[in-house]
Design an enzyme around this catalytic site. Structure first.
Site, short mmCIF file in Angstrom:
data_model
loop_
_atom_site.label_atom_id
_atom_site.label_comp_id
_atom_site.label_asym_id
_atom_site.label_seq_id
_atom_site.Cartn_x
_atom_site.Cartn_y
_atom_site.Cartn_z
N LYS B 27 0.74 -1.16 -0.03
CA LYS B 27 0.00 0.01 -0.12
C LYS B 27 0.79 1.25 -0.15
O LYS B 27 0.68 2.17 -0.78
CB LYS B 27 -1.06 -0.03 1.26
CG LYS B 27 -1.97 1.23 1.50
CD LYS B 27 -2.59 0.82 2.66
CE LYS B 27 -3.87 1.46 2.52
NZ LYS B 27 -4.88 0.89 1.78
N ARG B 96 -2.78 2.90 8.81
CA ARG B 96 -3.33 1.73 8.17
C ARG B 96 -2.12 0.81 8.10
O ARG B 96 -0.96 1.30 7.76
CB ARG B 96 -3.88 1.91 6.83
CG ARG B 96 -5.25 2.45 6.86
CD ARG B 96 -5.71 2.44 5.26
NE ARG B 96 -7.19 2.68 5.10
CZ ARG B 96 -7.72 4.05 5.23
NH1 ARG B 96 -6.86 5.12 5.04
NH2 ARG B 96 -8.96 4.49 4.91
N GLY B 105 -7.82 -7.28 5.34
CA GLY B 105 -8.91 -7.48 6.53
C GLY B 105 -7.95 -8.05 7.65
O GLY B 105 -8.62 -8.31 9.02
N MET B 107 -5.15 -7.22 9.42
CA MET B 107 -4.51 -6.31 10.53
C MET B 107 -5.39 -5.03 10.77
O MET B 107 -6.37 -4.87 10.29
CB MET B 107 -3.21 -5.91 9.98
CG MET B 107 -2.24 -7.21 10.08
SD MET B 107 -0.66 -6.86 9.67
CE MET B 107 -0.92 -6.28 7.69
N ARG B 357 -4.24 -0.72 -7.54
CA ARG B 357 -3.63 -2.19 -7.49
C ARG B 357 -4.17 -2.90 -8.90
O ARG B 357 -5.27 -2.46 -9.35
CB ARG B 357 -4.09 -2.92 -6.30
CG ARG B 357 -5.37 -3.06 -6.14
CD ARG B 357 -5.71 -3.80 -4.73
NE ARG B 357 -7.27 -3.80 -4.52
CZ ARG B 357 -7.48 -4.05 -3.29
NH1 ARG B 357 -6.98 -4.40 -2.35
NH2 ARG B 357 -8.92 -4.02 -2.96
N HIS B 473 -9.38 -41.63 -7.17
CA HIS B 473 -9.93 -42.09 -8.41
C HIS B 473 -10.82 -41.24 -8.95
O HIS B 473 -10.81 -40.90 -9.97
CB HIS B 473 -10.75 -43.52 -8.07
CG HIS B 473 -11.36 -44.26 -9.52
ND1 HIS B 473 -12.45 -44.20 -9.89
CD2 HIS B 473 -10.68 -44.88 -10.53
CE1 HIS B 473 -12.70 -44.72 -10.91
NE2 HIS B 473 -11.56 -45.28 -11.13
N SER B 784 9.12 -41.46 -17.97
CA SER B 784 7.95 -40.73 -17.91
C SER B 784 7.80 -40.55 -16.40
O SER B 784 7.38 -41.58 -15.74
CB SER B 784 6.86 -41.24 -18.62
OG SER B 784 5.57 -40.24 -18.43
N CYS B 851 3.85 -37.69 -16.76
CA CYS B 851 2.73 -38.00 -16.87
C CYS B 851 1.59 -37.95 -15.55
O CYS B 851 0.59 -38.71 -15.70
CB CYS B 851 2.39 -39.20 -17.74
SG CYS B 851 3.09 -40.66 -16.83
N TYR B 871 8.83 -32.78 -22.08
CA TYR B 871 7.55 -32.58 -22.39
C TYR B 871 6.63 -32.84 -21.07
O TYR B 871 7.13 -33.60 -19.99
CB TYR B 871 6.64 -33.50 -23.34
CG TYR B 871 6.73 -34.88 -23.12
CD1 TYR B 871 5.81 -35.38 -22.47
CD2 TYR B 871 7.83 -35.72 -23.46
CE1 TYR B 871 5.64 -36.84 -22.07
CE2 TYR B 871 7.79 -36.99 -23.40
CZ TYR B 871 6.59 -37.55 -22.70
OH TYR B 871 6.66 -39.03 -22.24
#
Lengths: 894, 894
Positions: B27, B96, B105, B107, B357, B473, B784, B851, B871
């Site tokens: 801030k 602040r 929110g 602090m 922001r 699963h 893999s 994979c 990959y």
């Protein structure tokens, strides 16, 4: 290839020596060695393993090899004073395999090489024994046809059987000269028909055919699978020993025998052996004739009534040859500095040595021989230590089936916990307890065991299970108890409802008698004679004293009760490396409180139940600390998942009872059991995961440990508690549990106004913990490698389930051995080494030990030594073995 | 501490700037930045985070800090032309918190600092609004009492409620000046009584009391647990922003509002915002007054009938201020090069900016904003790529619950597979299939799912389970299908027998309507409006084209069917990284043959059944190869344990049916099911362990692959089959399976007289395989990484069971995140990196991919990029996300 292909031996002019086992094979090297040191061996030569390797790559016999062999044959002929296959006085050869490592019976042998229709007459002339000569020829035809020419050996046996039937006789020896002549003709015909060519009468062709066959026999399926089974490399090749045939069956002045330079059963320093006059080596072991005692000393030791007591000894019938043999015995023991197993043949009064090797012996014999040979100056203490194998000690610690007893083996399982046990069959832990209370001895037979069976297992003489591996519950607990166990006996079918079991085609009811041998895995019907163990042995005491002096590894025990702790101390344990606390919850008085804790639906409810458990657990710890006065005790906080403490979902009656006791509903209890069910409990909510999510459980355990330590310290006990957090996989788990432990200890010590030193450390049993050992070490006073679980997770093997494929894997050579028995140094060992190195790199002084089953396995102990652990911990009955293995490791690794 | 403690800002002379977030907090840094670039912000100063850290170590305000603050206050007073707490015209401050990372929110804040009985009169005089001034004073008393003096905030609320009751009014705004005066007196009394001392009227004491309170609020329990939850470090400290109070509630010429520089819901480039005249910031969001549209453009976009269409816009009522605001909007977007979320206040016609922001936005908006900002020259393509988060794409691929809809959330589970789904509740796969055949839409609700439920899952709109984690699963399969799934919903109790479920205190029967949101994990009763996805978007196409250009990682998909393969191609997958063959055995026509194979008691019997499966599996492969024409397809041979294909022991009817079909007895089938039962199936007899012990299974699979490849090649398809051996943990496993594969392929190719190139490789999913990767690589064309199983074994977590403690672990900060969602780079990542390095050290050219589920997780994709994989492979619906994440990784790692 380069270099010498053929090594001559004989007349004490051997070209090779006993160190050349790699090149000449064990047999060839030993023959050369005996020859060198002046012991009479039939002359011969050894073709090197290198030739075999070449031959297997390209199956021809190079001219250079033939030439070298011819030169060696010439030397033999000169020494023996006769020519190979000389029709008037034939020199005959045997042709035997001999690899670097003994592979008994796996490869081929051909005897009597050089015989044919002509030379057989020369043999008759020289031996004066027509039947002997034709029988030798018949044997050559049979062996050569089978081994060299690939004829089905059954064909020869059928021909013999047919002839015997025709003659109306039963024994081969009842066949006369004419019969043998007929058989020779028939054998030749069989060869011709079956191989498509004639048996070669040319002696040179016979010789090289035999050599090539021995080369080839390196790769027969049974040899390959033997090497796989015994984890031997396939590229060593075999040497070939071509040696002058000597005959112990050439009349009353010939004999053959086997002997041990000391008694292999008890180690006594006397010359033990057996022999037969006018016989061949195979007759001594075949059992068709009764072998006679070698000497009077041996005969006198036979029990009254033994028929051999009435037979003469070699000492009496051939005193000169016996005298020579005694001199050789002396020479061999001094040369090899170990008890030898020898074979000899006396041909026409002349003694020939055919073999010497270190003799197999019982555990008791091994210990006595080693201790006495040290006294006699034959061995240094280090050599004496190495002459006792860990397996020898194992025998000394347990009942064994009398080696002399005839037993009927019904089936075989895994040799899960050594020793023999026998008694009435029972199929439940309750029955076991009841029967033992009634004064009976029982064998507990289960499909598999669970923690609820502990009391029954403890009551039984031994345990037999149909399922599970070497580290199944039954196996681990039985070893911890030192109780014989055969596990995972696939031949066994247990039917609980009918209270019966079937094995080897026989059905047994509860109450029937059974014997199991946990050393071999055998299951035997009925009772058989057992031999009792004894540890009170001055020889053993000397060996173990040397071992303790020599080893650098500490040896602790895994023990959960004061009884086990005391027993382990008598076996030489210097502390407890693993005290499992879960077994403390299964007693009659505790399990209900534990269940009350588990079924409570709030932290407050759990604490209420735990408070009742606290004094009981404290009392347990006081007992164990007192028993281990002066030594550290590593207490592992609760490890198994909570559902192990509850009835299973199908135990309706127990659930109802439990609900009644706790004032809860059956539905609620069932729901809790269901909610705790896990697909893979091994990888579930247990160990410190419970400690973090139900902090009150570990808090109470730590409080019990500290209170117990303070209580026994006040009574003068030197207590060294070590709190071990199981299943740590993240840094925070150990950090939080350590902070919790310290906070509880501080509180209790403040409350009681007393102090006690303690350590907090962790098991390294999860691969991730090994990978993060440097960070985890920052919160640890010690690491204890839990190699059981580490092996499970590193391999992805559940030890409860791997039994269906691990034996296949070992058989197929996919794995060199069961990694739950021998630490997998190649894989799991990397993680252990990594954790040791990273843990120590943290800069903290870490105590490092191992508490998995591997702590009692010799090859794993060797690894622990090399990797730099401070101690191993194993079940009480493995402690002497671990002490010896640790000494071996110190000796071997310098 | 060293260095500057206080950074002044205001009048475009800010001492700090936007880069100093660490020191000034987000801030403070943004306020300084806005000030520097000429945007009007109320003057103030920021006390650094370093001061906070010091204060938390030793809670005193050093004289040097006071002095620097005083100097800053003097500058503010000069700029504002009035003095802090001047009784005649008081300058007031807000105080602040502002940490480096936003902790909304968490602090504390104190407003209106400087008011007391005297200065409130000055505020009345200058504002001409007595009620406003007393209300401001009342608020200061309340906030200060609560935040600084520790008075229970409830006491103040009770006093207000009591007064309203007494006055008979409902709203605070209905309280008059006299009421507020009475309240001020009462508040002072509450403070005195509760805190034991008076509210400080001294403005300096008020200021420093507030600063200290903000410092302290860094360590309030909720702030600490917020940081734990969001994995933020605890040692950053917060900066404190002391800033001139400006008031939007000082009359008709004052206002306050919030705005986005572009439409955050669709990304359109128009100035979107809301405001209120004569109001404070909190009024805009509180919902007590209806905020008005910022401009005509925004008002015109509102639907007909919306009451705001009748209200004037800021553009109309304060055109000058609006014009200034539009200029600021332009400036901010050009400066920050991103869409901004701003707060402003107009006090007496003068516009002040309070905050800016980067604005949160929907997925669609993110894509459009990024693409358009690139066109506008505000962003480079790399910046545009980074401005779209992977989560944004996720939204675009699935139905979403209309953000405008009001929903009743009954409970929450894990957001296991994104998207919203709704329909009638069914409790079994069969019911799902039947209902869908009858034209109805259903949500399948199960305790957990198993492979048998696949068809039902495929039929359902979405899946809800009570148990299981992100890689259960249900979760894995649902993600594979791109179907919404909420898994492991602990609030949910499913009762199959009664066909009902209970959640959030409500009971639902089969047929009742339900909505689930797999993006958030919410379970909602009834039907709610959904927003449909669309991938046909030119902005998205541009972004994805940049991503594909930028990334170096390949992206494949995990797909088991031609349908999935085709779908994944449309999402940009260049090949299949994991084709699981087990799903091919569950179809109606196959499962019986599979069961016949499993129940056969000989190899011959198994082969007989397998021969029937071969053509079916070959047809499957032909379909998949054809769908992936031109791309590689990695086929994993059978992985799960055999018992997964059989009925469970308690499915009596199915067992009887099966026995009937196979001409076997119920007892025999039961026995086989029992013999296949495993304690820990995850670590059991599966993967290549089956391949080695039942070689015929893999042989048939390889044959099907090669036959299929040859068949489609003959039809012109460019086929690139890769045979993947699962669960390899030893060198021999891969070596044997590779030799078997090559032998089969050679045979089939010879038989058919055609050739096809193929690779043979392995999953690296067992820790031991990673440790031995150099040796395993000698027999592999590719690795893999199966990071699901690798995570399970490295941690010792069963993904089916870890749901009971993993959420706790993440909540407690024991783990930074669920390692089944985000690859554990610290532990599992070590094994991956080790295997990559060792595998490549073998000298073989290895293709390397992943994979596991992690292939679609952005942080894991980043790791895969860094560790050097070729990959990643993920479920079809994650492919676009993986492509974007791979581009991000390439950009971030240079």
């Amino acid at each position: 290839m380069e270099g010498k292909r053929v090594y001559y031996f004989g007349n004490h002019e051997a070209e090779g020596d006993g160190a050349q086992k790699e090149l000449l094979g064990g047999k060839g090297a030993n023959l050369a060695e005996m020859d060198r040191i002046g012991i009479p061996v039939p002359p011969g030569f050894t073709i090197t393993t290198a030739c075999c390797i070449d031959y297997l790559a390209e199956p021809t016999i190079p001219a250079a090899l033939r030439a070298e062999a011819d030169a060696a044959i010439a030397r033999i002929e000169k020494v023996m004073g006769k020519k190979y296959a000389d029709p008037s006085d034939p020199l005959l050869f045997s042709c035997r395999s001999g690899a670097k490592v003994s592979m008994p019976g796996m490869m081929d042998t051909v005897l009597n090489i050089g015989l044919n229709d002509e030379t057989v007459r020369g043999l008759i002339a020289r031996s004066g024994n027509e039947r002997f000569a034709y029988d030798s020829y018949r044997r050559l035809l049979q062996m050569y046809g089978d081994v060299v020419m690939g004829v089905d050996g059954e064909l020869f046996e059928h021909a013999i059987d047919a002839l015997k039937a025709k003659r109306g006789v039963k024994l081969d020896t009842e066949l006369g000269v004419a019969d043998l002549q007929a058989l020779i003709a028939e054998f030749k015909a069989i060869v011709r028909k079956s191989a498509g060519r004639d048996f070669p009468s040319d002696p040179r062709e016979q010789l090289w055919g035999s050599v090539e066959a021995v080369f080839r026999s390196w790769n027969t399926p049974r040899a390959v699978s033997y090497r796989n089974l015994n984890r031997l490399p396939h590229d060593m090749g075999t040497a070939v020993n071509v040696q002058t045939m000597v005959f112990g069956n050439m009349g009353a002045n010939s004999a053959t025998g086997v002997a041990f330079t000391r008694d292999p059963s008890n180690g006594e320093n006397f010359f033990y052996g057996e022999f037969l006059v006018d016989a061949q080596g195979e007759d001594v072991v075949a059992g068709t004739r009764t072998p006679q005692a070698l000497n009077l000393q041996g005969r006198d030791r036979l029990p009254q009534g033994n028929p051999v007591r009435d037979l003469p000894t070699l000492e009496e019938v051939m005193p000169a040859a016996y005298g020579t043999l005694c001199g050789i015995r002396e020479k061999l023991e001094h040369h090899y500095r170990n008890m030898q197993d020898i074979e000899f043949t006396i041909q026409d009064g002349k003694l020939w040595m055919l073999q010497t090797r270190n003799g197999k012996r019982t555990g008791r014999a091994a210990v006595r021989i080693a201790a006495e040979m040290q006294t006699e100056g034959l061995m240094t203490p280090d050599q004496a230590l190495l002459a006792v194998e860990p397996g020898h000690l194992d025998q000394l610690l347990h009942d064994q089936i009398d080696p002399a007893a005839r037993v009927e083996v019904l089936g075989k399982g895994l040799p899960a916990s050594p020793g023999a046990a026998q008694g009435e069959i029972v199929f439940s832990a309750e029955d076991a307890v009841a029967a033992v209370k009634a004064g009976r001895k029982v064998v507990l037979v289960r499909r598999e065991t669970s923690p609820e069976d502990i009391e029954g297992m403890n009551s039984a003489q031994g345990i037999l299970t149909a399922r599970g591996g070497m580290t199944s519950h039954a196996a681990v607990v039985a070893r911890g108890m030192g109780k014989p166990c055969v596990a995972g006996c696939g031949d066994l079918a247990v039917d609980y409802p009918s209270g019966s079991m079937t094995i080897g085609g026989k059905t047994f009811k509860a109450g029937d008698l059974l014997t199991i041998d946990g050393t071999t895995g055998q299951v035997i019907g009925g009772l058989v004679p057992l031999v009792a163990p004894s540890l009170d042995d001055p020889h053993l005491n000397r060996i173990m004293a040397w071992a303790d002096e020599r080893r650098t590894l500490g040896v602790r025990t895994n023990a959960d009760t004061p009884h086990d702790a005391r027993q382990a101390r008598t076996f030489g344990a210097a502390g407890i490396g693993l005290c499992r606390t879960e077994h403390m919850f299964f007693g009659e008085d505790r399990i209900k409180k534990m269940r009350e804790m588990i079924l409570a639906d709030s932290e407050a409810g759990r604490r209420k139940a735990l408070v009742k458990i606290l004094p009981l657990q404290q009392a347990d710890f006081e007992g164990i600390f007192t028993a281990m006065d002066g030594y550290p005790v590593t207490v592992r906080l609760l490890d198994p998942p909570l559902h192990e403490f509850l009835p299973t979902a199908d135990q309706q009656a127990e659930i109802a009872e439990l609900a009644g006791e706790l004032g809860s509903s059956v539905a609620a209890v069932k729901h809790r059991i269901e909610s705790l069910h896990e697909m893979n409990p091994m990888l579930g909510h247990r160990g410190c995961r419970l400690g973090l999510t139900y902090p009150e459980i570990y808090e109470v355990q730590v409080e019990a440990i500290i209170r117990a330590a303070l209580a026994v310290k006040a009574r003068g006990v030197d207590v060294k508690p070590e709190i071990m957090i199981p299943l740590v996989g993240t840094v925070r788990e150990l950090k939080d549990m350590r902070e919790m432990s310290v906070a509880i200890a501080d509180r209790v010590m403040k409350e009681l106004g007393a102090k006690v030193d303690y350590l907090v450390g962790t098991m390294i049993e999860i691969p991730r913990a090994a990978l993060l050992a440097d960070k985890i070490a920052l919160h640890a006073d010690f690491f204890s490698f839990g190699t059981n679980d580490l092996t499970q997770m590193t391999f992805g093997y559940s030890r409860d389930d791997a039994g269906v494929f691990l034996p296949d894997y070992v058989r197929m050579g996919v794995l060199p051995s069961d990694p739950f028995q021998q630490l997998d140094q190649e894989g799991v060992g990397q993680l252990v080494a990594m954790a040791v190195e990273r843990g120590r790199s943290s800069g903290r002084h870490l105590h490092l030990g191992i508490c998995g089953e591997h702590g009692g396995d010799p090859s794993s102990v060797d690894f622990c030594h090399r990797v730099g652990l401070d101690y191993v911990s194993c079940s009480p009955f493995r402690v002497p073995i671990a002490r010896l293995a640790a000494a071996h490791a110190a000796i071997r690794n310098g």
